[in-house]
Scaffold this active site. Structure first.
Site, PDB file in Angstrom:
ATOM      1  N   ASP A 316       0.878  -1.164   0.000  1.00  0.00           N
ATOM      2  CA  ASP A 316       0.000   0.000   0.000  1.00  0.00           C
ATOM      3  C   ASP A 316       0.923   1.223   0.000  1.00  0.00           C
ATOM      4  O   ASP A 316       2.029   1.160   0.537  1.00  0.00           O
ATOM      5  CB  ASP A 316      -0.876  -0.014   1.251  1.00  0.00           C
ATOM      6  CG  ASP A 316      -1.781   1.200   1.315  1.00  0.00           C
ATOM      7  OD1 ASP A 316      -2.498   1.446   0.333  1.00  0.00           O
ATOM      8  OD2 ASP A 316      -1.754   1.905   2.342  1.00  0.00           O
ATOM      9  N   ASP A 510      -0.781  -0.393   6.274  1.00  0.00           N
ATOM     10  CA  ASP A 510      -0.714   0.257   7.588  1.00  0.00           C
ATOM     11  C   ASP A 510      -1.576  -0.447   8.623  1.00  0.00           C
ATOM     12  O   ASP A 510      -1.527  -0.112   9.796  1.00  0.00           O
ATOM     13  CB  ASP A 510      -1.104   1.735   7.491  1.00  0.00           C
ATOM     14  CG  ASP A 510      -2.518   1.940   6.975  1.00  0.00           C
ATOM     15  OD1 ASP A 510      -3.305   0.972   6.980  1.00  0.00           O
ATOM     16  OD2 ASP A 510      -2.843   3.066   6.565  1.00  0.00           O
ATOM     17  N   ASP A 514      -6.557  -1.450   5.792  1.00  0.00           N
ATOM     18  CA  ASP A 514      -6.239  -2.515   4.847  1.00  0.00           C
ATOM     19  C   ASP A 514      -6.555  -3.915   5.372  1.00  0.00           C
ATOM     20  O   ASP A 514      -6.037  -4.899   4.859  1.00  0.00           O
ATOM     21  CB  ASP A 514      -4.744  -2.454   4.484  1.00  0.00           C
ATOM     22  CG  ASP A 514      -4.379  -1.146   3.808  1.00  0.00           C
ATOM     23  OD1 ASP A 514      -5.134  -0.725   2.924  1.00  0.00           O
ATOM     24  OD2 ASP A 514      -3.363  -0.551   4.182  1.00  0.00           O
TER      25      ASP A 514
END
Length: 622
Positions: A316, A510, A514
């Site tokens: 990400d 994080d 997610d």
């Protein structure tokens, strides 16, 4: 050394003294059998009892059974010295193994020595120590220099430096002042601080981490399961082999019954699978402990093993590859002033806690009159739709503009996030918000590729130009931009189909937004998760700070652990095979057989301790 180990040591020393005495003093042959039973039962009664107990429990074929059969057989062959000596040597090996396992557990306990013993509260003007488990949310506690912070909370008074090394593995202290969130398990270094309790002890970071580490051993790696299954079939096979070795040569090849019975007993002693059964789990336990020392929490040996076979790593972007600290770097108005454009955006974002929203409010700098804002609606993955002074305001990405039929400027070349603004259905410009790439990220990505990671991928909700710019800056192989949260799961599904056989896909995020992707990947790694409940719950591996280099360190630890496991398996099986052959041929005696068994176990255990050592791996961290 604990009490049980001390008692075993005393038994060994007394039994050894009796064995030496019986060897030195001349004893009538009719009394030898009875006198030799004294040191034999003194040193081996627990092994005999375990063997009998396990037979009634249906667990016949284990090392206790093998040692009992071998030594009882030796006694009936009048090999008294060998019977007592073999049991003595076996118990010396068991004592060493017990001490080694205990030392490994103590090492990990010291690495994760974060459990607070008490909390300070003020009663009637005096500071009183209480159990952290009785604290309630909202209580004010006092943390003196040198004390652990017992629960998660926020500083209400005082300034200090906080040592987070027990959680993050990083030696540089962090500053704290009024309003700073602090995490349980960290150590207050300098000043006295007062902290308002934010979570009950059972919900605090320290409690969740300790529970995670303590339960890590329950999730076994494939190698551990293999050894368990291997021992289940291996032991009956060697018992059958020993039986055939004792019976077939005398029946069909005119062998001596006593000679071949003795060889069969030696065969049984050599076959004990102690080295494998103890050293393999100990290796994974050591690897998990070594990772904990670096602030990397691995939820089980299965995840540590899977990490060593990483094929694709998916990142990400925000907060993982970048610092997650946004600031306005460019304001591009259309038919309005810069100040007006920024004011509209800040008003629309006034109710949002998103990092981009905070950056707009910080850039505006003036006090925001929220009475001007009504009907605020957040559109997930797109932006904000609000009513300001009776006019519809849209603040977000180009997808939000497209949904409302607003023509906005596209293809803007920038490394930052583009926020478009429309007022009363008229496009009024865009604002660029930049997020810095974490230092050393490019070097870490390059290092991962050199270590065997075949493909690196970045997922982001940013516009295509911004995503591609960041990817090119970091050397990322593929980038997917303008993704909604649900789109990320779909992309990971596609990438899972592209991985090589028996290899794994790792997703790094994080840990807060997610969770679905972390759960769907073969291995989910949450970064910067100190204090994040969502991260600790959703991820398989948790990095307690946001150091990108720890991903590389985690993979190195996993591969080192697997190398040690393979070494132990090879050493144990190779030595066993050679000694079993020599024992069957009558080339080694009972003493050599026990030395081979216990010696291999000791070597394997010492080798397993190497998994705890991670200093050389952290020095290599990019």
């Amino acid at each position: 050394m604990n009490r049980k180990q001390k008692n075993m040591l005393i038994r060994i020393l007394i039994s050894l003294a009796l064995v030496i005495l019986l060897k030195v003093v001349r004893i009538d042959e009719s009394l030898q059998f009875y006198l030799w039973l004294v040191p034999y039962f003194m040193i081996g009664y627990d092994v005999l009892w375990k063997a009998i107990r396990n037979i009634f429990r249906g667990r016949i074929f284990d090392e206790n059974f093998l040692m009992s059969i071998a030594t009882v057989g030796a006694i009936f062959l009048k090999e008294y010295t060998e019977a007592a000596g073999v049991m003595l040597f076996y118990q010396v090996g068991e004592l060493f193994q017990s001490y080694a396992v205990g030392k490994s557990r103590r090492s990990i306990s010291q690495l994760m020595d974060i459990r607070p013993d008490y909390a300070n509260i003020e009663k009637n003007g005096e500071i009183v120590r209480v159990d952290p488990q009785i604290l309630n949310v909202g209580d004010i506690i006092i943390v003196k220099p040198g004390e652990k912070i017992p629960v998660d909370g926020v500083v209400t008074e005082g300034t200090s430096m906080i040592d987070t090394s027990a959680l993050t593995g990083e030696s540089v202290p962090r500053g704290c002042k009024q309003g700073t969130d602090v995490i349980s398990g960290c150590v207050n270094i300098s000043g006295v601080i007062k902290v308002r309790v934010g979570k009950m002890f059972t919900e605090s970071t320290v409690s969740k981490i300790l529970d995670l580490v303590e339960n890590a051993s329950s999730k076994k790696a494939k190698a551990e399961d293999f050894i368990t299954k291997f021992a289940r079939y291996y032991t009956p096979c060697v018992v059958l082999g020993a039986l055939l070795l004792a019976v077939l040569p005398p029946l069909f090849f005119d062998g001596q019954w006593l000679e071949w019975l003795q060889r069969a007993l030696i065969f049984l002693v050599i076959s004990c699978p102690c080295a494998l059964v103890i050293s393999i789990p100990l290796s994974f336990f050591g690897g998990i402990g070594g990772a904990s020392k670096c602030g990397i929490l691995v939820k089980g040996g299965n995840y540590l093993e899977a990490l060593s076979k990483t094929d694709i790593i998916v990142f990400d972007k925000t907060g993982t590859l970048t610092e997650g600290t946004f600031e306005v770097t460019k304001i591009c108005p259309k038919n309005v002033s810069k100040e007006k454009l920024l004011q509209i955006a800040a008003l629309a974002e006034s109710y949002s806690g998103h990092p981009i929203s905070r950056s707009l409010k910080n850039a505006y700098k003036k006090e925001i009159d929220k009475n001007l804002v009504k009907d605020v609606r957040e559109v997930p993955g797109k932006g904000i739709n609000a009513v300001i002074e009776g006019k519809t305001v849209l603040v977000g990405n180009n997808k939000l503009m497209e949904d409302f039929g607003i023509n906005c400027e596209g293809g803007i070349k920038t490394s930052g996030t583009v926020v478009h603004v429309a007022f009363d259905n008229i496009y009024t410009g865009y604002i660029i918000i930049s997020d810095k790439v974490k230092p050393g990220t490019r070097e870490v990505i390059d290092g991962l590729k050199k270590s065997g990671v075949r493909k690196t991928v970045m997922l982001t909700g940013d516009v295509k130009a911004s995503g591609e710019y960041t990817a090119s800056l970091l050397g990322i192989d593929e980038v997917y931009s303008e993704l909604l949260p649900e789109d990320k799961v779909s992309r990971v599904e596609e990438l899972l189909a592209q991985k090589l056989p028996d290899r794994n896909l790792v997703f790094v995020g994080d840990g807060v937004n997610d969770a679905p992707v972390l759960s769907r990947a073969d291995i989910g790694i949450a970064m910067g998760a100190m204090g994040s409940d969502a991260a600790i719950e959703a991820a398989d591996i948790v990095l307690m700070d946001d150091s990108i280099g720890k991903i590389s360190t985690a993979i190195k630890i996993s591969r080192k652990t697997l190398r040690i496991v393979r070494q132990n398996i090879f050493i144990a099986l190779f030595v066993k095979a050679v000694c079993l052959l020599l024992g069957a041929l009558g080339l080694v005696g009972m003493w050599a057989a026990v030395f081979a068994d216990v010696g291999v176990a000791v070597i394997a255990i010492l080798n397993s301790f190497r998994a705890l050592r991670t200093e050389n791996l952290t020095k290599e961290r990019s």
